[in-house]
Design a protein around this motif. Structure first.
Motif, mmCIF file in Angstrom:
data_model
loop_
_atom_site.group_PDB
_atom_site.id
_atom_site.type_symbol
_atom_site.label_atom_id
_atom_site.label_comp_id
_atom_site.label_asym_id
_atom_site.label_seq_id
_atom_site.Cartn_x
_atom_site.Cartn_y
_atom_site.Cartn_z
ATOM 1 N N PRO A 18 0.700 -1.261 -0.001
ATOM 2 C CA PRO A 18 0.022 -0.053 0.056
ATOM 3 C C PRO A 18 0.683 1.333 0.254
ATOM 4 C CG PRO A 18 -0.164 -1.014 2.007
ATOM 5 C CD PRO A 18 0.724 -2.002 1.178
ATOM 6 N N LEU A 19 0.474 2.044 -0.679
ATOM 7 C CA LEU A 19 1.104 3.591 -0.965
ATOM 8 C C LEU A 19 0.420 4.530 -0.424
ATOM 9 C CD1 LEU A 19 2.582 2.983 -4.411
ATOM 10 C CD2 LEU A 19 3.985 2.658 -2.259
ATOM 11 N N PRO A 20 1.047 5.813 -0.040
ATOM 12 C CA PRO A 20 0.186 6.876 0.716
ATOM 13 C C PRO A 20 -0.614 7.545 -0.601
ATOM 14 C CG PRO A 20 2.447 6.962 1.638
ATOM 15 C CD PRO A 20 2.401 5.692 0.458
ATOM 16 N N GLY A 21 -1.896 7.765 -0.291
ATOM 17 C CA GLY A 21 -2.707 8.049 -1.320
ATOM 18 C C GLY A 21 -3.810 7.145 -1.967
ATOM 19 N N ASP A 22 -3.491 5.857 -1.684
ATOM 20 C CA ASP A 22 -4.385 4.568 -1.832
ATOM 21 C C ASP A 22 -5.565 4.627 -1.418
ATOM 22 O OD1 ASP A 22 -2.215 3.743 -3.428
ATOM 23 O OD2 ASP A 22 -1.822 1.809 -2.543
ATOM 24 N N VAL A 23 -6.466 4.557 -2.119
ATOM 25 C CA VAL A 23 -7.944 4.424 -1.568
ATOM 26 C C VAL A 23 -8.172 3.035 -1.572
ATOM 27 C CG1 VAL A 23 -10.217 5.246 -1.984
ATOM 28 C CG2 VAL A 23 -8.668 6.865 -2.415
ATOM 29 N N PHE A 24 -8.844 2.483 -0.355
ATOM 30 C CA PHE A 24 -9.200 1.245 -0.326
ATOM 31 C C PHE A 24 -10.839 1.024 0.026
ATOM 32 C CE2 PHE A 24 -7.089 2.242 3.697
ATOM 33 C CZ PHE A 24 -7.830 1.759 4.815
ATOM 34 N N ALA A 25 -11.392 -0.272 -0.336
ATOM 35 C CA ALA A 25 -12.624 -0.566 0.295
ATOM 36 C C ALA A 25 -12.457 -1.654 1.275
ATOM 37 C CB ALA A 25 -13.469 -0.724 -0.984
ATOM 38 N N VAL A 26 -13.513 -1.850 2.184
ATOM 39 C CA VAL A 26 -13.991 -2.795 2.973
ATOM 40 C C VAL A 26 -15.227 -2.995 3.064
ATOM 41 C CG1 VAL A 26 -11.864 -2.468 4.751
ATOM 42 C CG2 VAL A 26 -14.258 -1.383 5.376
ATOM 43 N N GLY A 36 -11.515 3.689 2.947
ATOM 44 C CA GLY A 36 -10.205 4.053 3.641
ATOM 45 C C GLY A 36 -9.182 4.582 2.821
ATOM 46 N N ARG A 37 -8.085 5.028 3.312
ATOM 47 C CA ARG A 37 -7.039 5.832 2.654
ATOM 48 C C ARG A 37 -5.952 5.572 3.274
ATOM 49 N NH1 ARG A 37 -7.237 11.879 0.186
ATOM 50 N NH2 ARG A 37 -5.943 11.411 -1.453
ATOM 51 N N VAL A 38 -4.872 5.218 2.670
ATOM 52 C CA VAL A 38 -3.305 5.292 3.367
ATOM 53 C C VAL A 38 -2.864 6.508 3.155
ATOM 54 C CG1 VAL A 38 -0.992 4.056 2.699
ATOM 55 C CG2 VAL A 38 -3.077 2.881 2.366
ATOM 56 N N ILE A 39 -2.361 6.940 4.424
ATOM 57 C CA ILE A 39 -1.919 8.342 4.765
ATOM 58 C C ILE A 39 -0.434 8.199 4.793
ATOM 59 C CG2 ILE A 39 -1.892 10.393 6.191
ATOM 60 C CD1 ILE A 39 -4.484 9.676 4.720
ATOM 61 N N ARG A 40 0.257 7.158 5.403
ATOM 62 C CA ARG A 40 1.643 7.144 5.636
ATOM 63 C C ARG A 40 2.054 5.621 5.163
ATOM 64 N NH1 ARG A 40 4.342 10.541 10.063
ATOM 65 N NH2 ARG A 40 6.213 9.170 9.314
ATOM 66 N N ASP A 41 3.484 5.123 4.892
ATOM 67 C CA ASP A 41 3.696 3.790 4.916
ATOM 68 C C ASP A 41 4.888 3.680 5.713
ATOM 69 O OD1 ASP A 41 5.483 5.058 3.310
ATOM 70 O OD2 ASP A 41 5.124 3.520 1.611
ATOM 71 N N ALA A 98 -9.196 -3.765 -0.231
ATOM 72 C CA ALA A 98 -8.965 -3.961 -1.518
ATOM 73 C C ALA A 98 -8.552 -2.304 -2.155
ATOM 74 C CB ALA A 98 -10.256 -4.430 -2.296
ATOM 75 N N THR A 99 -7.498 -2.194 -2.668
ATOM 76 C CA THR A 99 -7.133 -0.855 -3.040
ATOM 77 C C THR A 99 -7.726 -0.769 -4.409
ATOM 78 O OG1 THR A 99 -4.934 -1.119 -2.429
ATOM 79 C CG2 THR A 99 -5.231 0.637 -4.234
ATOM 80 N N VAL A 100 -8.775 0.496 -4.511
ATOM 81 C CA VAL A 100 -9.635 0.823 -5.589
ATOM 82 C C VAL A 100 -9.334 1.825 -6.409
ATOM 83 C CG1 VAL A 100 -11.635 -0.564 -4.424
ATOM 84 C CG2 VAL A 100 -11.350 2.021 -4.072
ATOM 85 N N ASP A 101 -8.439 2.696 -5.767
ATOM 86 C CA ASP A 101 -7.728 3.970 -6.585
ATOM 87 C C ASP A 101 -6.710 4.462 -5.844
ATOM 88 O OD1 ASP A 101 -7.903 5.934 -8.344
ATOM 89 O OD2 ASP A 101 -9.592 6.942 -7.894
ATOM 90 N N HIS A 102 -6.100 5.569 -6.269
ATOM 91 C CA HIS A 102 -4.952 6.276 -5.806
ATOM 92 C C HIS A 102 -5.136 7.784 -6.044
ATOM 93 C CE1 HIS A 102 -0.686 6.973 -4.500
ATOM 94 N NE2 HIS A 102 -0.882 8.112 -5.303
ATOM 95 N N LEU A 103 -5.148 8.256 -5.070
ATOM 96 C CA LEU A 103 -5.547 9.974 -5.152
ATOM 97 C C LEU A 103 -4.154 10.571 -4.436
ATOM 98 C CD1 LEU A 103 -9.217 10.217 -4.354
ATOM 99 C CD2 LEU A 103 -8.241 10.493 -6.437
ATOM 100 N N PRO A 104 -3.278 11.219 -4.918
ATOM 101 C CA PRO A 104 -2.400 11.541 -4.177
ATOM 102 C C PRO A 104 -2.658 12.786 -3.072
ATOM 103 C CG PRO A 104 -2.033 12.117 -6.703
ATOM 104 C CD PRO A 104 -3.417 11.767 -6.649
#
Length: 165
Positions: A18-26, A36-41, A98-104
């Motif tokens: 997972p990378l910062p900015g990744d949008v994920f679904a549960v 959800g969203r990854v903010i930092r790794d 599940a990662t569904v998108d990436h938004l910086p």
């Protein structure tokens, strides 16, 4: 290996980091999705020597009946379902996230500072492991959450009975 009972449904296992900015679904028991969203790794979850970094995530209140990526405005700190959490890659490798998108990320997407409480020390820390003089809301736990504790936190926030352990 025994299967764990969770309220979160398995969506799509992934080995991709997972990378910062990744949008994920549960997906929760009513078959709706939360996002959800990854903010930092590279977050600090412990002061122990040699501990690897954690993935800092936000989980939002936004709900959808399909895997349509929410608007950027719905993925802001004002829409958090839970305080920020630190986890490892298991929610993705097991398929619960599940990662569904990436938004910086931009400045409006991130709390400043992040605040986590260490119950064992009675001290608040930021996401770099630095002690904070005073807490700022929302306050998360200074520690690593498993997919099971995330499942419980989401279940509690949505008033869903916890899965059997």
């Amino acid at each position: 290996m025994a299967t764990l009972d969770t309220n979160l449904r398995v969506l799509r296992p992934s080995r991709k980091a997972p990378l910062p900015g990744d949008v994920f679904a549960v997906q929760v028991p009513d078959s709706s999705y939360r996002f959800g969203r990854v903010i930092r790794d590279d977050a600090t979850w412990t002061l122990a020597e040699g501990a690897g970094p954690a993935v800092l995530v936000y989980i939002y209140t936004v709900r959808a009946n399909e895997l349509a990526v929410p608007s950027r405005e719905e993925l802001r700190p004002g829409g958090l379902l839970l305080p920020p959490m630190m986890t490892n890659r298991l929610p993705w490798t097991r398929g619960y996230f599940a990662t569904v998108d990436h938004l910086p990320l931009d400045e409006a997407d991130v709390l400043a500072p992040h605040c986590f409480f260490s119950a064992s020390r009675g001290i608040h820390f930021d996401a770099d492991g630095h002690m904070l003089q005073s807490p700022s809301q929302p306050v998360g736990d200074f520690g690593l959450h498993s997919f099971r504790t995330i499942d419980d936190a989401i279940s509690d926030a949505l008033s869903i009975p916890r899965a059997n352990t």
